[in-house]
Scaffold this motif. Structure first.
Motif, mmCIF file in Angstrom:
data_model
loop_
_atom_site.group_PDB
_atom_site.id
_atom_site.type_symbol
_atom_site.label_atom_id
_atom_site.label_comp_id
_atom_site.label_asym_id
_atom_site.label_seq_id
_atom_site.Cartn_x
_atom_site.Cartn_y
_atom_site.Cartn_z
ATOM 1 N N UNK A 322 0.810 -1.222 0.000
ATOM 2 C CA UNK A 322 0.000 0.000 0.000
ATOM 3 C C UNK A 322 0.841 1.269 0.000
ATOM 4 N N UNK A 323 2.121 1.126 0.279
ATOM 5 C CA UNK A 323 2.953 2.313 0.464
ATOM 6 C C UNK A 323 3.619 2.799 -0.822
ATOM 7 N N UNK A 324 3.412 2.109 -1.938
ATOM 8 C CA UNK A 324 4.084 2.467 -3.190
ATOM 9 C C UNK A 324 3.107 3.023 -4.213
ATOM 10 N N UNK A 325 3.486 4.155 -4.803
ATOM 11 C CA UNK A 325 2.733 4.735 -5.917
ATOM 12 C C UNK A 325 3.711 4.944 -7.069
ATOM 13 N N UNK A 326 3.268 4.656 -8.296
ATOM 14 C CA UNK A 326 4.192 4.736 -9.430
ATOM 15 C C UNK A 326 3.643 5.591 -10.556
ATOM 16 N N UNK A 327 4.568 6.238 -11.257
ATOM 17 C CA UNK A 327 4.255 6.998 -12.469
ATOM 18 C C UNK A 327 5.335 6.655 -13.502
ATOM 19 N N UNK A 328 4.922 6.232 -14.677
ATOM 20 C CA UNK A 328 5.860 5.864 -15.735
ATOM 21 C C UNK A 328 5.617 6.737 -16.955
ATOM 22 N N UNK A 329 6.683 7.289 -17.477
ATOM 23 C CA UNK A 329 6.616 8.148 -18.665
ATOM 24 C C UNK A 329 7.406 7.483 -19.794
ATOM 25 N N UNK A 330 6.772 7.335 -20.953
ATOM 26 C CA UNK A 330 7.447 6.843 -22.158
ATOM 27 C C UNK A 330 7.513 7.972 -23.180
ATOM 28 N N UNK A 341 -0.662 -0.833 -17.006
ATOM 29 C CA UNK A 341 -0.162 0.205 -16.122
ATOM 30 C C UNK A 341 -0.613 1.574 -16.608
ATOM 31 N N UNK A 342 -0.629 2.532 -15.671
ATOM 32 C CA UNK A 342 -0.894 3.908 -16.058
ATOM 33 C C UNK A 342 0.375 4.485 -16.670
ATOM 34 N N UNK A 343 0.385 4.632 -17.971
ATOM 35 C CA UNK A 343 1.549 5.141 -18.684
ATOM 36 C C UNK A 343 1.248 6.556 -19.176
ATOM 37 N N UNK A 344 2.166 7.464 -18.913
ATOM 38 C CA UNK A 344 2.036 8.839 -19.374
ATOM 39 C C UNK A 344 2.987 9.051 -20.540
ATOM 40 N N UNK A 345 2.498 9.648 -21.593
ATOM 41 C CA UNK A 345 3.329 9.835 -22.780
ATOM 42 C C UNK A 345 4.092 11.142 -22.681
ATOM 43 N N UNK A 346 5.358 11.081 -23.081
ATOM 44 C CA UNK A 346 6.204 12.264 -23.050
ATOM 45 C C UNK A 346 7.303 12.146 -22.011
ATOM 46 N N UNK A 347 8.072 13.222 -21.882
ATOM 47 C CA UNK A 347 9.155 13.247 -20.901
ATOM 48 C C UNK A 347 8.586 13.376 -19.486
ATOM 49 N N UNK A 348 9.383 12.987 -18.509
ATOM 50 C CA UNK A 348 8.939 13.078 -17.117
ATOM 51 C C UNK A 348 8.541 14.515 -16.793
ATOM 52 N N UNK A 349 7.341 14.677 -16.289
ATOM 53 C CA UNK A 349 6.800 15.991 -15.918
ATOM 54 C C UNK A 349 6.267 15.888 -14.493
ATOM 55 N N UNK A 350 7.006 16.424 -13.542
ATOM 56 C CA UNK A 350 6.634 16.291 -12.138
ATOM 57 C C UNK A 350 5.363 17.060 -11.790
ATOM 58 N N UNK A 351 5.020 18.032 -12.600
ATOM 59 C CA UNK A 351 3.775 18.773 -12.336
ATOM 60 C C UNK A 351 2.553 17.868 -12.538
ATOM 61 N N UNK A 352 2.713 16.816 -13.353
ATOM 62 C CA UNK A 352 1.610 15.870 -13.536
ATOM 63 C C UNK A 352 1.479 14.920 -12.346
ATOM 64 N N UNK A 353 2.473 14.924 -11.480
ATOM 65 C CA UNK A 353 2.468 14.041 -10.300
ATOM 66 C C UNK A 353 2.418 14.837 -8.996
ATOM 67 N N UNK A 354 2.244 16.134 -9.076
ATOM 68 C CA UNK A 354 2.466 16.973 -7.902
ATOM 69 C C UNK A 354 1.579 16.625 -6.711
ATOM 70 N N UNK A 355 0.357 16.159 -6.974
ATOM 71 C CA UNK A 355 -0.517 15.798 -5.857
ATOM 72 C C UNK A 355 0.047 14.617 -5.073
ATOM 73 N N UNK A 356 0.780 13.752 -5.773
ATOM 74 C CA UNK A 356 1.324 12.557 -5.124
ATOM 75 C C UNK A 356 2.664 12.811 -4.445
ATOM 76 N N UNK A 357 3.471 13.714 -4.999
ATOM 77 C CA UNK A 357 4.842 13.841 -4.505
ATOM 78 C C UNK A 357 5.033 14.903 -3.430
#
Length: 403
Positions: A322-330, A341-357
């Motif tokens: 339960x303690x792991x959350x993942x974001x993958x960018x291709x 899996x939830x795959x996000x297209x494009x370069x890593x964008x931390x603003x798309x993960x900001x609620x989690x991080x």
């Protein structure tokens, strides 16, 4: 070093800014001509692509700019000293470097390099050399005192090779002598030494340990680097990829200042690009084995699914805990709809993960290529993350200093 000599050093700063790489390029050529045996200790790939001369030019410039208070560079020097310890650098080698660096200043700068300036730089270099020698002596002593540890090179057998993706293999390294091996902090690296036939030289490289500590073996996961102009193919990575189970290589004991703090309970945000996932995987596995199981966010970017190493392992772990959350960018995605899996297209964008991080007291670890690190570091600052909570590891010579 007296005040007049410090002023002479500072007077050379404009020359170092404009011609520093010309100087360091000349220096390496001069030193290797007189001491070709040192090519066995230097990364000749970084000599070819220019990264080593850039790193040295930056270091010389930084020292000149801070000659009044070189202690501000201690953090950087500790990182360099740690790598030197892993490469078994010895005090007498500083004399060789000093001799050829001072001679190079005189020969490159010409008449502007007066006897007084050369004397000032001689004093300055050996002052810095003594700082490094003292620091590295302490590191050697501390390392030797650890159970199962050693200084210099030790032979290990490659007992297992696992293909993790189309370009990454994991190597399981067992001590040939069957004796105890040293523990390490998750995130640290080992130096590997192999013979490269194309160069007719021994070549060292640093590879992050990619697993939690196991008392029987070390694991590294190595990307085969294919050359793209102007960079040549990775000579050591390709040599390793040609190895077979049962082959023997030499390695140093674990080292490195990029690692999790012992017993820290802070949430973790692990941000990697390409093969930069390796130290993060060690951190993740260590957290899995720990009692506290800290909240962890895993963010990884790579070109596509075919080069995505450890994809199924991370996916399975996410389903189990339960303690792991993942974001993958291709960079490119063949089929988003059929991905499990939830795959996000494009370069890593931390603003798309900001609620989690944006977790209270989270520690952020970044590893990957230089431009990747700069981009993610800037994004974290834009998200109001404090610099003291951001840590990064740049593969190869250090070209960036952001903290």
């Amino acid at each position: 070093m007296n005040s007049d000599q410090k002023e002479l050093i500072k007077a050379t700063v404009p020359i170092l800014r404009s011609s520093g790489e010309d100087l360091t390029n000349y220096f390496y050529a001069r030193m290797f001509k007189h001491h070709p045996e040192l090519q066995n200790m230097f990364n000749m790939g970084n000599q070819a692509n220019g990264r080593q001369k850039s790193a040295l030019a930056n270091a010389v410039l930084a020292y000149a700019e801070n000659i009044d208070n070189p202690s501000v560079l201690l953090g950087v020097l500790k990182g360099i000293g740690t790598k030197h310890r892993s490469l078994n650098i010895q005090p007498e080698q500083y004399k060789i470097v000093g001799t050829h660096l001072i001679a190079s200043i005189g020969e490159v700068v010409g008449e502007a390099a007066t006897p007084e300036i050369l004397e000032a730089w001689t004093v300055a270099f050996y002052q810095l050399a003594q700082i490094m020698i003292d620091l590295e002596k302490q590191l050697y002593n501390e390392n030797e005192a650890k159970p199962g540890s050693w200084n210099g090179w030790r032979k290990f057998v490659i007992k297992k090779i696992v293909e993790e993706s189309t370009e990454i293999k994991s190597f399981y390294l067992y001590p040939e002598d069957g004796k105890e091996i040293a523990d390490f902090h998750p995130g640290q690296f080992i130096s590997v030494q192999v013979f490269v036939e194309e160069l007719n030289l021994l070549q060292p490289r640093q590879y992050s340990l990619s697993s939690a500590f196991n008392p029987e073996y070390y694991r590294i996961s190595v990307k085969r680097e294919n050359g793209i102009a102007p960079n040549p193919s990775g000579m050591v990575s390709n040599t390793l990829h040609s190895k077979s189970e049962g082959d023997v290589i030499s390695i140093s004991s674990p080292a490195g200042i990029f690692h999790l703090e012992k017993d820290s309970e802070n949430p973790l945000v692990l941000i990697s690009g390409g093969v930069g996932f390796t130290p993060m995987l060690s951190m993740l596995e260590t957290n899995l084995n720990a009692l506290q199981n800290k909240k962890t966010v895993w963010i990884h970017g790579c070109r596509n699914e075919s080069v995505h190493a450890f994809k199924s392992q991370i996916s399975n772990l996410k389903q189990e805990v339960k303690w792991l959350e993942t974001f993958t960018f291709y960079d490119s995605v063949d089929n988003l709809e059929n991905s499990s899996e939830q795959i996000l297209q494009g370069r890593v964008d931390l603003h798309k993960c900001k609620e989690a991080i944006l977790l209270d007291e989270a520690k952020f670890y970044i590893c990957g290529p230089e431009l990747f690190i700069r981009s993610q570091y800037e994004s974290l600052l834009n998200l109001n993350v404090k610099t003291e909570n951001i840590f990064y590891e740049e593969f190869g010579p250090q070209l960036i200093n952001l903290n």
